[in-house]
Design a protein around this motif. Structure first.
Motif, mmCIF file in Angstrom:
data_model
loop_
_atom_site.group_PDB
_atom_site.id
_atom_site.type_symbol
_atom_site.label_atom_id
_atom_site.label_comp_id
_atom_site.label_asym_id
_atom_site.label_seq_id
_atom_site.Cartn_x
_atom_site.Cartn_y
_atom_site.Cartn_z
ATOM 1 N N SER A 40 12.851 -3.575 -0.304
ATOM 2 C CA SER A 40 13.866 -4.168 0.555
ATOM 3 C C SER A 40 14.142 -3.235 1.721
ATOM 4 O O SER A 40 14.260 -2.021 1.551
ATOM 5 N N GLY A 41 14.246 -3.819 2.911
ATOM 6 C CA GLY A 41 14.529 -2.980 4.066
ATOM 7 C C GLY A 41 14.425 -3.757 5.355
ATOM 8 O O GLY A 41 13.872 -4.861 5.397
ATOM 9 N N PRO A 42 14.960 -3.205 6.434
ATOM 10 C CA PRO A 42 14.902 -3.885 7.730
ATOM 11 C C PRO A 42 13.488 -3.891 8.295
ATOM 12 O O PRO A 42 12.578 -3.242 7.765
ATOM 13 N N ARG A 43 13.312 -4.608 9.369
ATOM 14 C CA ARG A 43 12.004 -4.677 10.013
ATOM 15 C C ARG A 43 11.612 -3.302 10.558
ATOM 16 O O ARG A 43 12.452 -2.510 10.970
ATOM 17 N N GLY A 44 10.281 -3.051 10.561
ATOM 18 C CA GLY A 44 9.780 -1.818 11.152
ATOM 19 C C GLY A 44 9.917 -0.584 10.288
ATOM 20 O O GLY A 44 9.880 0.541 10.813
ATOM 21 N N THR A 45 10.038 -0.742 8.980
ATOM 22 C CA THR A 45 10.156 0.418 8.095
ATOM 23 C C THR A 45 8.875 0.651 7.287
ATOM 24 O O THR A 45 8.907 1.256 6.228
ATOM 25 N N ALA A 46 7.753 0.146 7.778
ATOM 26 C CA ALA A 46 6.417 0.415 7.207
ATOM 27 C C ALA A 46 6.233 -0.149 5.814
ATOM 28 O O ALA A 46 5.485 0.409 5.008
ATOM 29 N N LYS A 47 6.873 -1.266 5.500
ATOM 30 C CA LYS A 47 6.713 -1.865 4.165
ATOM 31 C C LYS A 47 5.280 -2.349 3.963
ATOM 32 O O LYS A 47 4.640 -2.017 2.969
ATOM 33 N N SER A 48 4.784 -3.142 4.891
ATOM 34 C CA SER A 48 3.429 -3.676 4.743
ATOM 35 C C SER A 48 2.377 -2.584 4.916
ATOM 36 O O SER A 48 1.312 -2.631 4.287
ATOM 37 N N THR A 49 2.642 -1.581 5.751
ATOM 38 C CA THR A 49 1.698 -0.479 5.945
ATOM 39 C C THR A 49 1.478 0.277 4.638
ATOM 40 O O THR A 49 0.347 0.595 4.264
ATOM 41 N N ALA A 50 2.557 0.547 3.922
ATOM 42 C CA ALA A 50 2.442 1.269 2.652
ATOM 43 C C ALA A 50 1.717 0.432 1.607
ATOM 44 O O ALA A 50 0.893 0.957 0.840
ATOM 45 N N ALA A 51 2.017 -0.856 1.563
ATOM 46 C CA ALA A 51 1.366 -1.717 0.575
ATOM 47 C C ALA A 51 -0.130 -1.815 0.832
ATOM 48 O O ALA A 51 -0.946 -1.752 -0.101
ATOM 49 N N ARG A 52 -0.511 -1.974 2.088
ATOM 50 C CA ARG A 52 -1.943 -2.056 2.410
ATOM 51 C C ARG A 52 -2.643 -0.720 2.135
ATOM 52 O O ARG A 52 -3.803 -0.692 1.709
ATOM 53 N N ALA A 53 -1.924 0.377 2.359
ATOM 54 C CA ALA A 53 -2.518 1.691 2.113
ATOM 55 C C ALA A 53 -2.787 1.906 0.625
ATOM 56 O O ALA A 53 -3.770 2.559 0.252
ATOM 57 N N LEU A 54 -1.913 1.357 -0.242
ATOM 58 C CA LEU A 54 -2.130 1.508 -1.678
ATOM 59 C C LEU A 54 -3.395 0.799 -2.137
ATOM 60 O O LEU A 54 -4.130 1.306 -2.990
ATOM 61 N N ALA A 55 -3.666 -0.378 -1.594
ATOM 62 C CA ALA A 55 -4.822 -1.158 -2.020
ATOM 63 C C ALA A 55 -6.119 -0.371 -1.854
ATOM 64 O O ALA A 55 -7.050 -0.507 -2.653
ATOM 65 N N GLU A 56 -6.166 0.479 -0.853
ATOM 66 C CA GLU A 56 -7.384 1.255 -0.598
ATOM 67 C C GLU A 56 -7.649 2.275 -1.700
ATOM 68 O O GLU A 56 -8.790 2.721 -1.873
ATOM 69 N N LEU A 57 -6.612 2.639 -2.451
ATOM 70 C CA LEU A 57 -6.769 3.639 -3.504
ATOM 71 C C LEU A 57 -7.204 3.040 -4.831
ATOM 72 O O LEU A 57 -7.553 3.780 -5.747
ATOM 73 N N LEU A 58 -7.170 1.726 -4.958
ATOM 74 C CA LEU A 58 -7.482 1.074 -6.230
ATOM 75 C C LEU A 58 -8.985 0.868 -6.369
ATOM 76 O O LEU A 58 -9.726 0.870 -5.378
ATOM 77 N N PRO A 59 -9.477 0.657 -7.598
ATOM 78 C CA PRO A 59 -10.924 0.578 -7.835
ATOM 79 C C PRO A 59 -11.640 -0.440 -6.952
ATOM 80 O O PRO A 59 -12.696 -0.140 -6.397
ATOM 81 N N GLU A 60 -11.089 -1.624 -6.834
ATOM 82 C CA GLU A 60 -11.744 -2.662 -6.049
ATOM 83 C C GLU A 60 -11.316 -2.655 -4.582
ATOM 84 O O GLU A 60 -11.977 -3.260 -3.744
ATOM 85 N N GLY A 61 -10.189 -1.999 -4.307
ATOM 86 C CA GLY A 61 -9.705 -1.987 -2.934
ATOM 87 C C GLY A 61 -9.341 -3.361 -2.414
ATOM 88 O O GLY A 61 -9.363 -3.611 -1.204
#
Length: 360
Positions: A40-61
């Motif tokens: 939860s948070g206002p716009r522009g606080t990198a919510k989607s950036t962090a979520a997309r960055a996590l996917a890159e660390l997972l086995p299938e990406g």
């Protein structure tokens, strides 16, 4: 997607000022059964950036985005109608839950998603299996993914029944520290100017995260909880006046995931303390308010039960013409809701002249 045109992903290791969010995302990646992370948070606080960055660390990406306008069939899957009509055979057409297996399923503005879709998401995220039963066909498939939902509280809240089912919650706030803001902006500008060169500077840190997640998943099943940890979790949940036992279960699993991430020999109360806020943030109630509510509910239940018992044990109401009614009314006794007859006004009307037979 072609790697040549794939959008570069901001490195997870390069996130600044997002330690609570990074910890929650890593715990959900280690144990997807936690039920996902609500951000939860206002716009522009990198919510989607962090979520997309996590996917890159997972086995299938794997990164799957669920749009707000998606249908239930698009999410959970459905029968392949074309195959049924062409070959007269039953074939399951997988949805986004199947595509997100071993990856990240991201839902932006989850508070605006229809409740039925949120229910389906949370069921699959907690159980790791998606089951579709419709049109006489039952089909199940693995759906182990990290559910990440984001929301802006200014645009509405999730229903309490749904928000409680998210395992962890992190609340982001606008940054008003000048040095931190400058560092975030400089980092983002450097990434935008040269994404590949920027990412190359974080290769070792990114690989370290990948290895830590893999090792933590392997160690997860070997970690157990002693009575001290159980007692501490119970005390925290009771003090927060949470509903049910979901908070206890999630807190234990989150503490175990944190211990596995740090390659600890056992789960300790320190691990519990470090995950408690993310577990209780969206489940905490004021104890005095909750106690008053419980008292009111108890009094209402007892009053309703008393009224029901009184109705069952009451004698039948006597008829208005019975002598008991008259004597009771004269003596001032209860009349069981009976009202004495009231005089009604009579109005004189003109006589009606009958029509001749021919005019009828």
């Amino acid at each position: 997607m072609n790697a040549a045109v794939q959008r570069p992903v901001f490195p997870f290791a390069a996130l600044i000022g997002q330690a609570p969010l990074q910890q929650a995302l890593l715990l959900a990646a280690i144990d997807p059964g936690l039920g996902g992370v609500l951000v939860s948070g206002p716009r522009g606080t990198a919510k989607s950036t962090a979520a997309r960055a996590l996917a890159e660390l997972l086995p299938e990406g794997q990164w799957v985005n669920l749009p707000l306008g998606a249908s239930e069939d698009r999410l959970i899957g459905t029968l392949d109608i074309e195959t049924v009509l062409r070959d007269r055979s039953v074939r399951f057409s997988p949805g986004l839950l199947a595509k997100a297996h071993r990856g990240v399923l991201y839902v932006d503005e989850v508070n605006l998603l229809p409740d039925a879709l949120v229910d389906a998401l949370l069921d699959a995220a907690a159980g790791g299996v998606n089951t579709v039963e419709r049109d006489g066909v039952s089909h199940s498939h693995d759906a182990s993914f990290v559910l990440i939902g984001t929301m802006n509280p200014e645009e509405g809240e999730l229903r309490p029944q749904l928000i409680d089912r998210f395992g962890l919650m992190v609340e982001l706030r606008n940054c008003f520290e000048a040095q931190v803001r400058q560092q975030i902006v400089k980092t983002r500008l450097a990434f935008d100017l040269d994404p590949q060169g920027f990412r190359a500077g974080y290769t070792r840190q990114q690989e370290a995260y990948v290895q830590r997640i893999r090792a933590a998943r392997e160690a997860l099943a070997q970690l157990d909880f002693d009575d001290t940890v159980h007692a501490h979790v119970s005390a925290l949940c009771i003090d927060a006046a949470v509903d049910g036992l979901r908070a206890d279960l999630v807190m234990l699993r989150a503490a175990r995931a944190l211990a596995a991430l740090e390659q600890a020999a056992a789960v300790t109360t320190e691990h519990v303390e470090r995950v408690a806020e993310a577990v209780l943030m969206h489940r905490r109630h004021d104890r005095e308010t909750r106690a008053e509510g419980d008292v009111r509910e108890g009094e209402a239940s007892r009053q309703a039960a008393g009224n029901e018992d009184a109705a069952l044990s009451s004698p039948p109401s006597p008829s208005p013409s019975s002598p008991d009614t008259a004597s009771g009314a004269a003596a001032g006794d209860s009349d069981w809701g009976y009202l004495p007859p009231q005089p009604a006004g009579v109005a004189q009307i003109k006589g009606v002249i009958p029509l001749n037979a021919k005019k009828r």
